[in-house]
Each structure stands twice: as C-alpha cells, then as structure tokens.
Scaffold this motif. Sequence first.
Motif, PDB file in Angstrom:
ATOM      1  N   GLY A   1       0.814  -1.205   0.000  1.00 23.21           N
ATOM      2  CA  GLY A   1       0.000   0.000   0.000  1.00 23.21           C
ATOM      3  C   GLY A   1       0.848   1.255   0.000  1.00 23.21           C
ATOM      4  N   LEU A   2       0.300   2.319  -0.568  1.00 28.24           N
ATOM      5  CA  LEU A   2       0.955   3.629  -0.620  1.00 28.24           C
ATOM      6  C   LEU A   2       0.028   4.638   0.030  1.00 28.24           C
ATOM      7  CD1 LEU A   2       3.293   5.442  -1.683  1.00 28.24           C
ATOM      8  CD2 LEU A   2       1.984   5.681  -3.819  1.00 28.24           C
ATOM      9  N   ILE A   3       0.523   5.341   1.054  1.00 28.25           N
ATOM     10  CA  ILE A   3      -0.272   6.345   1.772  1.00 28.25           C
ATOM     11  C   ILE A   3       0.373   7.708   1.555  1.00 28.25           C
ATOM     12  CG2 ILE A   3      -1.169   7.076   4.010  1.00 28.25           C
ATOM     13  CD1 ILE A   3       0.062   3.606   3.947  1.00 28.25           C
ATOM     14  N   LEU A   4      -0.366   8.616   0.959  1.00 27.20           N
ATOM     15  CA  LEU A   4       0.136   9.959   0.668  1.00 27.20           C
ATOM     16  C   LEU A   4      -0.653  10.974   1.490  1.00 27.20           C
ATOM     17  CD1 LEU A   4       0.376   9.701  -3.240  1.00 27.20           C
ATOM     18  CD2 LEU A   4       2.146   9.170  -1.535  1.00 27.20           C
ATOM     19  N   VAL A   5       0.052  11.764   2.291  1.00 32.09           N
ATOM     20  CA  VAL A   5      -0.573  12.778   3.138  1.00 32.09           C
ATOM     21  C   VAL A   5      -0.170  14.148   2.620  1.00 32.09           C
ATOM     22  CG1 VAL A   5      -0.844  13.658   5.487  1.00 32.09           C
ATOM     23  CG2 VAL A   5      -0.465  11.205   5.108  1.00 32.09           C
ATOM     24  N   ASN A   6      -1.141  14.923   2.146  1.00 35.61           N
ATOM     25  CA  ASN A   6      -0.861  16.242   1.554  1.00 35.61           C
ATOM     26  C   ASN A   6       0.353  16.195   0.624  1.00 35.61           C
ATOM     27  OD1 ASN A   6      -2.964  17.544   2.994  1.00 35.61           O
ATOM     28  ND2 ASN A   6      -1.639  17.870   4.757  1.00 35.61           N
ATOM     29  N   PRO A   7       0.338  15.324  -0.367  1.00 27.14           N
ATOM     30  CA  PRO A   7       1.533  15.146  -1.211  1.00 27.14           C
ATOM     31  C   PRO A   7       1.912  16.429  -1.929  1.00 27.14           C
ATOM     32  CG  PRO A   7      -0.387  14.133  -2.234  1.00 27.14           C
ATOM     33  CD  PRO A   7      -0.803  14.517  -0.852  1.00 27.14           C
ATOM     34  N   ALA A   8       3.210  16.709  -1.960  1.00 31.54           N
ATOM     35  CA  ALA A   8       3.717  17.951  -2.555  1.00 31.54           C
ATOM     36  C   ALA A   8       3.887  17.840  -4.056  1.00 31.54           C
ATOM     37  CB  ALA A   8       5.042  18.326  -1.904  1.00 31.54           C
ATOM     38  N   THR A   9       3.154  16.957  -4.694  1.00 30.37           N
ATOM     39  CA  THR A   9       3.186  16.856  -6.150  1.00 30.37           C
ATOM     40  C   THR A   9       2.579  18.081  -6.818  1.00 30.37           C
ATOM     41  OG1 THR A   9       1.149  15.549  -5.932  1.00 30.37           O
ATOM     42  CG2 THR A   9       3.200  14.343  -6.241  1.00 30.37           C
ATOM     43  N   SER A  10       1.974  18.962  -6.046  1.00 25.50           N
ATOM     44  CA  SER A  10       1.413  20.205  -6.587  1.00 25.50           C
ATOM     45  C   SER A  10       2.293  21.411  -6.265  1.00 25.50           C
ATOM     46  CB  SER A  10       0.010  20.442  -5.998  1.00 25.50           C
ATOM     47  OG  SER A  10       0.077  20.535  -4.575  1.00 25.50           O
ATOM     48  N   TYR A  11       3.513  21.179  -5.833  1.00 22.44           N
ATOM     49  CA  TYR A  11       4.376  22.274  -5.376  1.00 22.44           C
ATOM     50  C   TYR A  11       4.527  23.390  -6.406  1.00 22.44           C
ATOM     51  CZ  TYR A  11       8.688  24.814  -4.360  1.00 22.44           C
ATOM     52  OH  TYR A  11       9.613  25.797  -4.171  1.00 22.44           O
ATOM     53  N   LEU A  12       4.721  23.029  -7.662  1.00 28.87           N
ATOM     54  CA  LEU A  12       4.975  24.037  -8.698  1.00 28.87           C
ATOM     55  C   LEU A  12       3.753  24.904  -8.995  1.00 28.87           C
ATOM     56  CD1 LEU A  12       7.139  21.937 -11.181  1.00 28.87           C
ATOM     57  CD2 LEU A  12       7.910  23.630  -9.522  1.00 28.87           C
ATOM     58  N   ARG A  13       2.610  24.559  -8.431  1.00 27.99           N
ATOM     59  CA  ARG A  13       1.401  25.366  -8.592  1.00 27.99           C
ATOM     60  C   ARG A  13       0.894  25.898  -7.248  1.00 27.99           C
ATOM     61  NH1 ARG A  13       0.737  20.616 -10.830  1.00 27.99           N
ATOM     62  NH2 ARG A  13      -0.854  20.020  -9.303  1.00 27.99           N
ATOM     63  N   SER A  14       1.734  25.870  -6.234  1.00 33.62           N
ATOM     64  CA  SER A  14       1.291  26.145  -4.870  1.00 33.62           C
ATOM     65  C   SER A  14       1.730  27.522  -4.370  1.00 33.62           C
ATOM     66  CB  SER A  14       1.849  25.079  -3.929  1.00 33.62           C
ATOM     67  OG  SER A  14       3.265  25.228  -3.795  1.00 33.62           O
ATOM     68  N   GLU A  15       1.153  27.900  -3.231  1.00 44.31           N
ATOM     69  CA  GLU A  15       1.559  29.120  -2.543  1.00 44.31           C
ATOM     70  C   GLU A  15       2.979  29.012  -2.016  1.00 44.31           C
ATOM     71  OE1 GLU A  15      -0.163  32.362  -1.670  1.00 44.31           O
ATOM     72  OE2 GLU A  15      -0.697  31.577  -3.637  1.00 44.31           O
ATOM     73  N   LEU A  16       3.370  27.820  -1.628  1.00 42.52           N
ATOM     74  CA  LEU A  16       4.739  27.631  -1.150  1.00 42.52           C
ATOM     75  C   LEU A  16       5.741  27.932  -2.247  1.00 42.52           C
ATOM     76  CD1 LEU A  16       6.680  26.718   1.076  1.00 42.52           C
ATOM     77  CD2 LEU A  16       6.358  24.357   0.295  1.00 42.52           C
ATOM     78  N   TYR A  17       5.432  27.559  -3.483  1.00 41.07           N
ATOM     79  CA  TYR A  17       6.325  27.853  -4.603  1.00 41.07           C
ATOM     80  C   TYR A  17       6.359  29.345  -4.915  1.00 41.07           C
ATOM     81  CZ  TYR A  17       8.356  27.697  -9.287  1.00 41.07           C
ATOM     82  OH  TYR A  17       9.148  27.902 -10.390  1.00 41.07           O
ATOM     83  N   ARG A  18       5.250  30.016  -4.685  1.00 38.74           N
ATOM     84  CA  ARG A  18       5.192  31.461  -4.944  1.00 38.74           C
ATOM     85  C   ARG A  18       5.942  32.257  -3.876  1.00 38.74           C
ATOM     86  NH1 ARG A  18       2.105  35.956  -3.695  1.00 38.74           N
ATOM     87  NH2 ARG A  18       0.844  34.785  -2.196  1.00 38.74           N
ATOM     88  N   LEU A  19       5.856  31.837  -2.620  1.00 39.59           N
ATOM     89  CA  LEU A  19       6.439  32.614  -1.528  1.00 39.59           C
ATOM     90  C   LEU A  19       7.802  32.108  -1.063  1.00 39.59           C
ATOM     91  CD1 LEU A  19       3.234  33.067   0.686  1.00 39.59           C
ATOM     92  CD2 LEU A  19       4.237  34.712  -0.897  1.00 39.59           C
ATOM     93  N   GLY A  20       8.051  30.817  -1.190  1.00 33.72           N
ATOM     94  CA  GLY A  20       9.271  30.256  -0.638  1.00 33.72           C
ATOM     95  C   GLY A  20      10.560  30.692  -1.310  1.00 33.72           C
ATOM     96  N   PRO A  21      10.711  30.492  -2.625  1.00 30.20           N
ATOM     97  CA  PRO A  21      11.966  30.861  -3.285  1.00 30.20           C
ATOM     98  C   PRO A  21      12.385  32.323  -3.104  1.00 30.20           C
ATOM     99  CG  PRO A  21      10.704  29.409  -4.695  1.00 30.20           C
ATOM    100  CD  PRO A  21       9.820  29.745  -3.535  1.00 30.20           C
TER     101      PRO A  21
END
Length: 482
Positions: free
Chosen positions: A192-212
Amino acid sequence: MMLCRQAMLLIAVTAISATEAFTSPRCTNNVVKNLRTCHYSTRTKQSWSELINETADIDSPSRIEFISPLLQDGYPPAVKEYERVSSSDPKPILLYLPGFDGTILAPFLQFPALGEEFDVKAMQVSMDDRSTFEDLKDAVINFLVQECIYGRMGETYELYLMGESFGGILATEVAAALQSNTQYSNFVRLQGLILVNPATSYLRSELYRLGPPIANARWLRPIEIIPYIFGLTTKLVPLFLDEGLAIQQLFTILSSKGLPAVVNTPQREAYMGRVAVTLASRLNFMPKDTLKWRLTEWLEWGNAVFEDRLEVLQSGITEGEDDLGMLRLSREVKTLIVVGEFDKTLGSLDEANRLSAEVFRNNVVHVVTGAGHASTCGGTLNLMQLLRQVYPEVNGYRRTNYDVGTTEWKPRADLRGLVPRYDYAKIGLSPLLYWSSDYYKEWKDDEKQRDRFKSRGYLEGKNGVFGWIGEFTLALRKWITP
C-alpha cells in the motif's frame, strides 16, 4: 536454510548494484516557464555521482537516519514486543517519509496506534543535510533491502509506504522503483501507498510562490538573518497552519475535556506528553541555505520527475524501468490519499482530485475536516482505523497483548474534533508520571547503536529527576487509591 537465503540475497544485492543501469532525471532550467523540465537518460550510478560532483558548489553532508520512533520514545508495548516477540512472525513494516523539514513530528500522535498492526519505521534528515533527491531515493531503497537481509533474517516482508508533503513525492518515486524491478520482490512486497498532503502540486502552490523569494533574497551578511526570519514567520509559517483548530484542540486537551481518538490509554497519554514537552529539543531552525537547497533540489526537482512520470502514464510510452514501475504502481497498488481541508501550503484538496483522476486507478481519498497542512495527521485523524478500512488485510496482524485496540469513537464537534477522555477524568495524567515505570520503558540497543532520540540528563527515565519523582508519585497514588 536461513543463512543460505541471506547469502543468496546478498549476492542478488551485489548483482543489482554492479549491473543495473537506472533511469535518472537530468534537469535543465526552462527560462520561459521558470520551471525545470526533466529529460531521462540511462546512467550508471558512477556517472550519476560524477555529474553531482561536477555541478555541486557546496559541501553535501548526508545526515539520513532510519529509526523506530516508538522504541526511541520508550513506548512500553513497542519495547516489550521488540524484546519478547519472535522474529519468525513479524508485522508488516510501515515506513514514514517526512516533509522537507526532515522531522517525524507531524504524525507522532498516530505512531502508537499504528504500532498495533505495523512495525513502524521512519526516516529523519538533519537540517544540515545536502542530499539530492536521488540520494534520498537510493537511501530509502537501500534501507528496505538491508531491513530484509539483517532485520528480517532474509525473509521477504510486506511494506506500507507513507509519505507526507515532500515525502509524498519521494514515496511515489520509491514505490515506482520497487515496482520496476522484479528482483526487489525477493526483499519486499509493496502492499500500500499512503500519501498525506503530497507535494506533487508544489509548482502550482503558494509555497512555490512565496518560498523561493525568501530563500533567494540577498542582504548584507550581518543582517541577513533578520529579514529571513521575518519572511519565515510572516509568510511561510502561516501557510502551514489551519483555521485555529489545532489551538482549540490544545486547549481542549489541557482542560481535560477531550483527547485524540488514538490517545486512549495512560501509556499513550504519557507518550504524547513526553514528546510534547521535549518538542523544543527536537525542532531545529532551518538555515537559509538549507531552505534554498530543499526547495530547489528536493521539491522542484521531485516535481519535475513526477510530472515526467505523469506524461508517461498519459502517453503509455515508457523510456526506462522506473517508467514501467510507475505504470504498474498506478494500476496495481492501492493508494490512500489523506489531505487537510484547509491546506493552504499546497492546495492538497485539488491535488487529491487530480491524483485520483489521472494517476492512481485504485485509490481512496480521505479529507480531514478543519485540518491545515501541519495538522492533518493531528488530533482529528484516526489513521489506524482508516487503514483498517482501506486495507482490510492488515486486520489481525496484532499477535501480542501488549497494547489495546484503538477506539473507534467518532470525533465530536463540541470537542473540536476530539473524543471524550478514555477515563472520563477531570484532570489529565500528571507530567510527573510521563517517565514512570508504568508508562515509560527505556529501550537499550547498544549493539546496533540506533538509539538516536533517547532523552538525556534530567529527562532520562528512572535515572533522571523526572523519573525518580514520577516513581514516587506513582507509588504514592497506588498507596492512596483503594
């Protein structure tokens, strides 16, 4: 017979390391989109290492550890089981891969309940680590193979792989690698594979906008730390919080009105308290260089790899073994996707819909009501109960009576997603008892030297101040209580 099997597995490992060419992403900057696109080429491990050495402009120390968190924190049922249960009938392993902070604190409340059915393991990465995405992937796979040879005496074992945030990207890539090569089935079977809030959306996220921008901002060296800390506290940290649910739950716990559903015994309450009071020593400040490295080399690189895998799924054209492994993963492995309702960091609710529609054919999506990015695995979630529903085969693996079953009470709105205390007491368990012999059992494993998190000094079990006071308080309570 056992020694022969171990010898054969060691030979197989040597053969894989010596002859296997693996697919590795070679990423280049895309100036137009300001993204990195990955082009796959077949490289030997030696040539990949040479590429890393040629492009690295800073030292790259690796500080990766794989631990048993319940043993490290002296949870008595886990320690007793480790000491007494025969290894001939082991539980399946649940391996937790953390977010880009590298700590295992986010799901710590869930570990005791998960220990009912699983041998819980976790990867932790120090703040000064400069491993690449491929380094992390190789480290996980090597650990899984080593666990078979040395930890399971050569016996193939079942694995449930759990990744949170960045760990979700890493877990997906590791799972694809395990599915890509039939030789890995000699060591581990991914169940089984369990993914919790997977960051596969990072490049479209607020974290990508504010972090770099925060990580790349340039200031004069003497005052550089000040704007960096200001950016972290005012822009990044709020992204990881919920709408106040975690604070409300904290007050509910402190007022002894309720507890998380997974904290349903005095031993689990003491475990929760021990971790909580030592949080300051476990949380480390993330330097600016580390933030920059991990946003780029972990999250951005990992997303580029994942998007290329997604293109393979959509086209059906594979260019290497890992691509084939991704196809098998998407079709054959049941995937549980757990997301927080108010995850502002990555927009995980929308991402869960994308993953369930485009990536994983056999999937279940679970939304944790009111949770933000950091609190998804917190007090509201009963992960063990959820896993029993999604993976019925794990029911009944518990072969000891060292621990009780997790309560199946449903979260109550009036208790902010918690449940009533297991003992209905008006006052919670005293912190003086957290390290007493009834609720804490020190794990000693000097031979393997894996004791990474043992509390020292005044917090060290019965040998410390808290331990002796706790023992006295416990004895006094037993004498007074009829």
